[in-house]
Design a protein around this motif. Structure first.
Motif, short mmCIF file in Angstrom:
data_model
loop_
_atom_site.label_atom_id
_atom_site.label_comp_id
_atom_site.label_asym_id
_atom_site.label_seq_id
_atom_site.Cartn_x
_atom_site.Cartn_y
_atom_site.Cartn_z
N ASN A 141 -14.71 -4.68 -84.04
CA ASN A 141 -15.33 -4.26 -82.79
C ASN A 141 -16.82 -4.05 -83.05
O ASN A 141 -17.22 -3.04 -83.63
N LYS A 142 -17.63 -5.01 -82.64
CA LYS A 142 -19.05 -5.00 -82.99
C LYS A 142 -19.77 -3.76 -82.47
O LYS A 142 -20.68 -3.25 -83.11
N ASP A 143 -19.36 -3.27 -81.30
CA ASP A 143 -20.02 -2.09 -80.74
C ASP A 143 -19.78 -0.87 -81.63
O ASP A 143 -20.73 -0.14 -81.96
N SER A 203 -21.45 -1.32 -85.12
CA SER A 203 -22.90 -1.16 -85.01
C SER A 203 -23.27 0.32 -84.86
O SER A 203 -24.20 0.82 -85.52
N ARG A 235 -20.92 -2.82 -91.07
CA ARG A 235 -20.96 -4.26 -90.78
C ARG A 235 -19.54 -4.76 -90.69
O ARG A 235 -18.59 -4.12 -91.16
N LEU A 236 -19.39 -5.92 -90.07
CA LEU A 236 -18.07 -6.53 -90.03
C LEU A 236 -17.63 -6.90 -91.45
O LEU A 236 -18.47 -7.16 -92.31
N GLN A 278 -17.33 -11.81 -90.48
CA GLN A 278 -18.71 -12.28 -90.26
C GLN A 278 -18.76 -13.81 -90.24
O GLN A 278 -19.44 -14.41 -89.39
N SER A 291 -16.89 -15.24 -87.11
CA SER A 291 -17.51 -14.88 -85.83
C SER A 291 -18.59 -15.88 -85.44
O SER A 291 -19.01 -15.92 -84.28
N ARG A 311 -13.32 -11.99 -80.55
CA ARG A 311 -13.04 -10.75 -81.26
C ARG A 311 -11.54 -10.54 -81.44
O ARG A 311 -11.08 -10.03 -82.47
#
Length: 283
Positions: A236-238, A241, A246-247, A252, A255, A262
């Motif tokens: 979940n990038k939100d 972040s 980091r993912l 990464q 993506s 996602r």
């Protein structure tokens, strides 16, 4: 004694509610954090440096006591009256084994906890032998800790916790400063503990480790919980972040490919292999 949950099965073996903690220098390390750890889970507590991970762990086995809010372990509330009981239920392995391994020999170090539990000599001997063999350190039982490598000392520290037979094993940044081989050995040891029915909680900012190992994720930042749930939180990038993380490396890479969203991103090596085979079959 704390209040014990009378239910036959405690779904969450650890429950933290609105926990605050401020150090004497006025550092407010925990700011109303709430979270739960399911019984029998492999839970990763992830967050950046300074998030409050280590401070929280010190509360979970009653080294630190709540200043505000509450903690329950197996239905028992952490308090001055239950400190010893909680420490028998929750074993904590520090990030640096030099903070934990201090006796004259590895054997003496592992025996320290069981002896302080008031166990008989035969029971202590049996537990120490089993624990040292479980972590692959039996042949070093008579060695002084300062003659052991960092990884070996870490295994002795883990054996010391295991010998107390806690319900929950907690590790703070367990793979820190270990070479890849040492990390693999450690993760095999943890897998063995989990098969024995132990709940394992590890704190880390290594997202790849969390992705490969955990079945539950808790994300914290600045002394608060950002999210808790399944491994999907790691992609979940939100949330990632917000937590200054980091993912996972696998996520990464995938993506950047248009075929993946996602919800379909692989984030472990095994999942990546399956995804690559699927793509190649379509081609």
């Amino acid at each position: 004694m704390g209040t014990v949950n009378k239910g036959a099965d405690i779904e969450n073996i650890i429950e933290v509610k609105d926990l605050h903690y401020r150090y004497k220098d006025d550092t407010h390390a925990l700011k109303g954090i709430s979270l739960s750890v399911p019984k029998g889970s492999r839970t990763a507590l992830v967050g950046p440096n300074g998030a409050g991970k280590s401070t929280l762990l010190l509360h979970l086995n009653a080294i630190n006591l709540p200043q505000q809010g509450s903690i329950k372990v197996a239905g028992i509330e952490v308090s001055p009256a239950t400190e010893k009981e909680i420490r028998n239920k929750v074993g904590l392995v520090f990030q640096d084994p030099d903070d934990q391994v201090f006796a004259m020999t590895a054997w003496d170090d592992v025996a320290f906890g069981p002896l302080n539990m008031g166990l008989g000599r035969d029971e202590v001997k049996s537990r120490v032998e089993d624990a040292l063999k479980l972590v692959g350190m039996w042949e070093f039982k008579d060695k002084a800790p300062h003659h052991l490598s960092f990884g070996q000392k870490k295994r002795v520290a883990i054996a010391g916790v295991v010998a107390m037979d806690p319900e929950v094993i907690i590790l703070d940044e367990p793979t820190a400063y270990l070479d890849p081989g040492g990390q693999d050995v450690l993760m095999e040891i943890l897998a063995g503990f989990h098969k024995r029915g132990k709940t394992i909680l590890l704190a880390t900012h290594d997202m790849d480790l969390a992705a490969e190992w955990a079945d539950r994720i808790i994300v914290i930042k600045s002394g608060r919980t950002l999210a808790e749930g399944g491994k999907e939180l790691l992609v979940n990038k939100d949330i990632v972040s917000q937590a200054n993380l980091r993912l996972p490396i696998v996520a990464q890479i995938f993506s950047r490919l248009p075929e993946f969203t996602r919800d379909t991103l692989p984030y472990t090596v095994d999942e990546a292999v399956k995804a690559i085979r699927k793509i190649s079959q379509k081609g």
